[in-house]
Scaffold this motif. Structure first.
Motif, PDB file in Angstrom:
ATOM      1  N   SER A 294      33.633  32.727  56.895  1.00  0.00           N
ATOM      2  CA  SER A 294      32.578  33.719  56.660  1.00  0.00           C
ATOM      3  C   SER A 294      33.153  34.971  56.003  1.00  0.00           C
ATOM      4  O   SER A 294      32.561  35.530  55.066  1.00  0.00           O
ATOM      5  CB  SER A 294      31.901  34.076  57.982  1.00  0.00           C
ATOM      6  OG  SER A 294      30.949  35.094  57.796  1.00  0.00           O
ATOM      7  N   THR A 295      34.307  35.417  56.479  1.00  0.00           N
ATOM      8  CA  THR A 295      34.950  36.601  55.906  1.00  0.00           C
ATOM      9  C   THR A 295      35.368  36.362  54.460  1.00  0.00           C
ATOM     10  O   THR A 295      35.186  37.222  53.589  1.00  0.00           O
ATOM     11  CB  THR A 295      36.176  36.989  56.749  1.00  0.00           C
ATOM     12  OG1 THR A 295      35.760  37.250  58.099  1.00  0.00           O
ATOM     13  CG2 THR A 295      36.852  38.236  56.199  1.00  0.00           C
ATOM     14  N   LEU A 296      35.900  35.182  54.190  1.00  0.00           N
ATOM     15  CA  LEU A 296      36.333  34.861  52.835  1.00  0.00           C
ATOM     16  C   LEU A 296      35.148  34.707  51.883  1.00  0.00           C
ATOM     17  O   LEU A 296      35.205  35.152  50.729  1.00  0.00           O
ATOM     18  CB  LEU A 296      37.169  33.579  52.847  1.00  0.00           C
ATOM     19  CG  LEU A 296      38.553  33.736  53.484  1.00  0.00           C
ATOM     20  CD1 LEU A 296      39.170  32.380  53.769  1.00  0.00           C
ATOM     21  CD2 LEU A 296      39.474  34.568  52.586  1.00  0.00           C
ATOM     22  N   ASP A 297      34.074  34.108  52.352  1.00  0.00           N
ATOM     23  CA  ASP A 297      32.881  33.978  51.508  1.00  0.00           C
ATOM     24  C   ASP A 297      32.329  35.354  51.149  1.00  0.00           C
ATOM     25  O   ASP A 297      31.887  35.582  50.013  1.00  0.00           O
ATOM     26  CB  ASP A 297      31.803  33.154  52.229  1.00  0.00           C
ATOM     27  CG  ASP A 297      32.103  31.663  52.198  1.00  0.00           C
ATOM     28  OD1 ASP A 297      32.925  31.231  51.364  1.00  0.00           O
ATOM     29  OD2 ASP A 297      31.521  30.931  53.014  1.00  0.00           O
ATOM     30  N   ARG A 298      32.365  36.255  52.113  1.00  0.00           N
ATOM     31  CA  ARG A 298      31.900  37.618  51.852  1.00  0.00           C
ATOM     32  C   ARG A 298      32.805  38.302  50.828  1.00  0.00           C
ATOM     33  O   ARG A 298      32.327  38.993  49.915  1.00  0.00           O
ATOM     34  CB  ARG A 298      31.881  38.414  53.154  1.00  0.00           C
ATOM     35  CG  ARG A 298      31.405  39.867  53.016  1.00  0.00           C
ATOM     36  CD  ARG A 298      31.180  40.492  54.382  1.00  0.00           C
ATOM     37  NE  ARG A 298      30.850  41.894  54.262  1.00  0.00           N
ATOM     38  CZ  ARG A 298      31.729  42.873  54.337  1.00  0.00           C
ATOM     39  NH1 ARG A 298      33.018  42.590  54.544  1.00  0.00           N
ATOM     40  NH2 ARG A 298      31.361  44.136  54.218  1.00  0.00           N
ATOM     41  N   PHE A 299      34.103  38.111  50.962  1.00  0.00           N
ATOM     42  CA  PHE A 299      35.049  38.693  50.010  1.00  0.00           C
ATOM     43  C   PHE A 299      34.799  38.151  48.604  1.00  0.00           C
ATOM     44  O   PHE A 299      34.757  38.911  47.628  1.00  0.00           O
ATOM     45  CB  PHE A 299      36.483  38.372  50.436  1.00  0.00           C
ATOM     46  CG  PHE A 299      37.526  38.922  49.497  1.00  0.00           C
ATOM     47  CD1 PHE A 299      38.052  40.185  49.690  1.00  0.00           C
ATOM     48  CD2 PHE A 299      37.977  38.179  48.411  1.00  0.00           C
ATOM     49  CE1 PHE A 299      39.009  40.707  48.821  1.00  0.00           C
ATOM     50  CE2 PHE A 299      38.926  38.690  47.539  1.00  0.00           C
ATOM     51  CZ  PHE A 299      39.440  39.953  47.748  1.00  0.00           C
ATOM     52  N   LEU A 300      34.630  36.843  48.484  1.00  0.00           N
ATOM     53  CA  LEU A 300      34.413  36.222  47.174  1.00  0.00           C
ATOM     54  C   LEU A 300      33.120  36.709  46.526  1.00  0.00           C
ATOM     55  O   LEU A 300      33.044  36.859  45.304  1.00  0.00           O
ATOM     56  CB  LEU A 300      34.390  34.703  47.326  1.00  0.00           C
ATOM     57  CG  LEU A 300      35.724  34.058  47.711  1.00  0.00           C
ATOM     58  CD1 LEU A 300      35.523  32.611  48.145  1.00  0.00           C
ATOM     59  CD2 LEU A 300      36.717  34.139  46.552  1.00  0.00           C
ATOM     60  N   LYS A 301      32.135  36.987  47.344  1.00  0.00           N
ATOM     61  CA  LYS A 301      30.853  37.474  46.832  1.00  0.00           C
ATOM     62  C   LYS A 301      30.943  38.935  46.400  1.00  0.00           C
ATOM     63  O   LYS A 301      30.395  39.317  45.352  1.00  0.00           O
ATOM     64  CB  LYS A 301      29.769  37.307  47.899  1.00  0.00           C
ATOM     65  CG  LYS A 301      28.393  37.769  47.450  1.00  0.00           C
ATOM     66  CD  LYS A 301      27.353  37.552  48.541  1.00  0.00           C
ATOM     67  CE  LYS A 301      25.972  38.022  48.079  1.00  0.00           C
ATOM     68  NZ  LYS A 301      24.950  37.806  49.146  1.00  0.00           N
ATOM     69  N   LEU A 302      31.629  39.761  47.188  1.00  0.00           N
ATOM     70  CA  LEU A 302      31.686  41.193  46.918  1.00  0.00           C
ATOM     71  C   LEU A 302      32.716  41.563  45.857  1.00  0.00           C
ATOM     72  O   LEU A 302      32.572  42.586  45.183  1.00  0.00           O
ATOM     73  CB  LEU A 302      32.006  41.955  48.213  1.00  0.00           C
ATOM     74  CG  LEU A 302      30.942  41.935  49.303  1.00  0.00           C
ATOM     75  CD1 LEU A 302      31.447  42.666  50.548  1.00  0.00           C
ATOM     76  CD2 LEU A 302      29.646  42.575  48.809  1.00  0.00           C
ATOM     77  N   HIS A 303      33.757  40.726  45.700  1.00  0.00           N
ATOM     78  CA  HIS A 303      34.853  41.095  44.810  1.00  0.00           C
ATOM     79  C   HIS A 303      35.191  39.965  43.835  1.00  0.00           C
ATOM     80  O   HIS A 303      36.308  39.419  43.865  1.00  0.00           O
ATOM     81  CB  HIS A 303      36.093  41.468  45.628  1.00  0.00           C
ATOM     82  CG  HIS A 303      35.822  42.447  46.728  1.00  0.00           C
ATOM     83  ND1 HIS A 303      35.477  43.762  46.481  1.00  0.00           N
ATOM     84  CD2 HIS A 303      35.819  42.298  48.076  1.00  0.00           C
ATOM     85  CE1 HIS A 303      35.292  44.383  47.641  1.00  0.00           C
ATOM     86  NE2 HIS A 303      35.486  43.520  48.618  1.00  0.00           N
ATOM     87  N   PRO A 304      34.249  39.600  42.985  1.00  0.00           N
ATOM     88  CA  PRO A 304      34.476  38.452  42.081  1.00  0.00           C
ATOM     89  C   PRO A 304      35.568  38.695  41.046  1.00  0.00           C
ATOM     90  O   PRO A 304      36.047  37.746  40.435  1.00  0.00           O
ATOM     91  CB  PRO A 304      33.113  38.261  41.412  1.00  0.00           C
ATOM     92  CG  PRO A 304      32.469  39.614  41.474  1.00  0.00           C
ATOM     93  CD  PRO A 304      32.909  40.203  42.784  1.00  0.00           C
ATOM     94  N   ALA A 305      35.944  39.959  40.834  1.00  0.00           N
ATOM     95  CA  ALA A 305      36.987  40.269  39.846  1.00  0.00           C
ATOM     96  C   ALA A 305      38.282  40.737  40.508  1.00  0.00           C
ATOM     97  O   ALA A 305      39.170  41.263  39.841  1.00  0.00           O
ATOM     98  CB  ALA A 305      36.490  41.335  38.875  1.00  0.00           C
TER      99      ALA A 305
END
Length: 269
Positions: A96-107
């Motif tokens: 869940s934490t990683l999915d949130r990171f990938l969504k918020l910080h795509p670059a």
């Protein structure tokens, strides 16, 4: 962000006497990190994590996410929190934490690591399943974690071929493909041993279709040959036999059957 747990206590009626509570008031616990700088919080969180106290590190990384919001340090805190969840066995929280990171910080420059860690969390969660199924009577098991792990590693390898994490991800992808193929073969063998020959053919064909070049396909073909023979379908049996002989001319299955090959597939990794 963790929610505080509120407990509601019923009032106690004391007969015959009065209970006087003097000098008591509702207070909130003090935040020991209130005057800490983001760098100090990070240092403390890393110290806890490095000592294996992940349950103490996680709330510190959470505080750091809020204190350093919008900075690279906050992104670092989020990734290290995901890792701490992973190491403490909280796979769902880590994902869940990683999915949130990938969504918020795509670059983010750490995107390759985030993908690698997501694949690793699912990969390790899945090892327990793969290492134990040969000791069970089974027909179906959930392969969701293995496939999600493969997809994360595949995205990493495709988008970041030069990443330091890509070689290991590719090795794990090979393991996953081989393990999933052998899983299908194991189930096919299970069906065959119980006389469910049509089901055995279907599962063996799944391995042959979906997992090209996996080591277990040799056995899958042999199961197809034996199953068609048991079903009284000589034409299909002979076709499968020719494919087996052409692709595996020295196959021990041709001379010794199931006893001719060591099938301890869980030793792949």
């Amino acid at each position: 962000m963790q929610r505080s747990k509120l407990s509601v206590f019923p009032a106690l009626l004391l007969t015959g006497s009065a209970l006087w509570l003097s000098g008591c008031s509702t207070t909130t616990s003090e935040d020991a990190t209130a005057n800490w700088s983001p760098n100090k919080i990070y240092a403390e969180a890393r110290d806890e994590a490095n000592s294996g106290a992940y349950e103490k590190a996680i709330p510190l990384f959470e505080k750091l996410e809020g204190r350093a919001a919008g900075t690279p340090l906050a992104q670092q805190a989020q990734l290290e929190k995901a890792y701490a969840y992973y190491k403490s066995g909280e796979q769902a929280q880590a994902i869940s934490t990683l999915d949130r990171f990938l969504k918020l910080h795509p670059a983010s420059p750490a995107l390759d690591y985030a993908l690698y860690l997501k694949g690793l969390v699912n990969f390790n969660e899945n090892l327990g399943m793969f290492s134990s199924i040969t000791r069970q009577d089974l027909s179906e098991r959930d392969q969701k974690s293995a496939k999600e792990s493969f997809e994360a590693f595949k995205e990493l390898s495709t988008r970041f071929p030069e990443s330091r994490y890509t070689p290991d991800a590719q090795a794990r992808m090979t393991y996953i493909v081989n393990a999933l193929a052998q899983y299908e073969v194991h189930v096919a063998r299970y069906y065959y041993s119980r006389g469910a020959y049509a089901a055995a053919v279907n599962r063996a064909q799944t391995a042959l279709t979906d997992y090209r070049d996996a080591p277990s396909l040799e056995e899958a073909l042999y199961i197809v040959v034996r199953s068609y023979d048991a079903l009284g379908l000589p034409t299909l049996r002979d076709d499968a036999q020719r494919v087996l002989e052409k692709n595996y001319p020295n196959s021990p299955f041709l001379s010794s059957g199931f006893k001719g090959k060591d099938t301890r597939w869980w030793q792949f990794w």
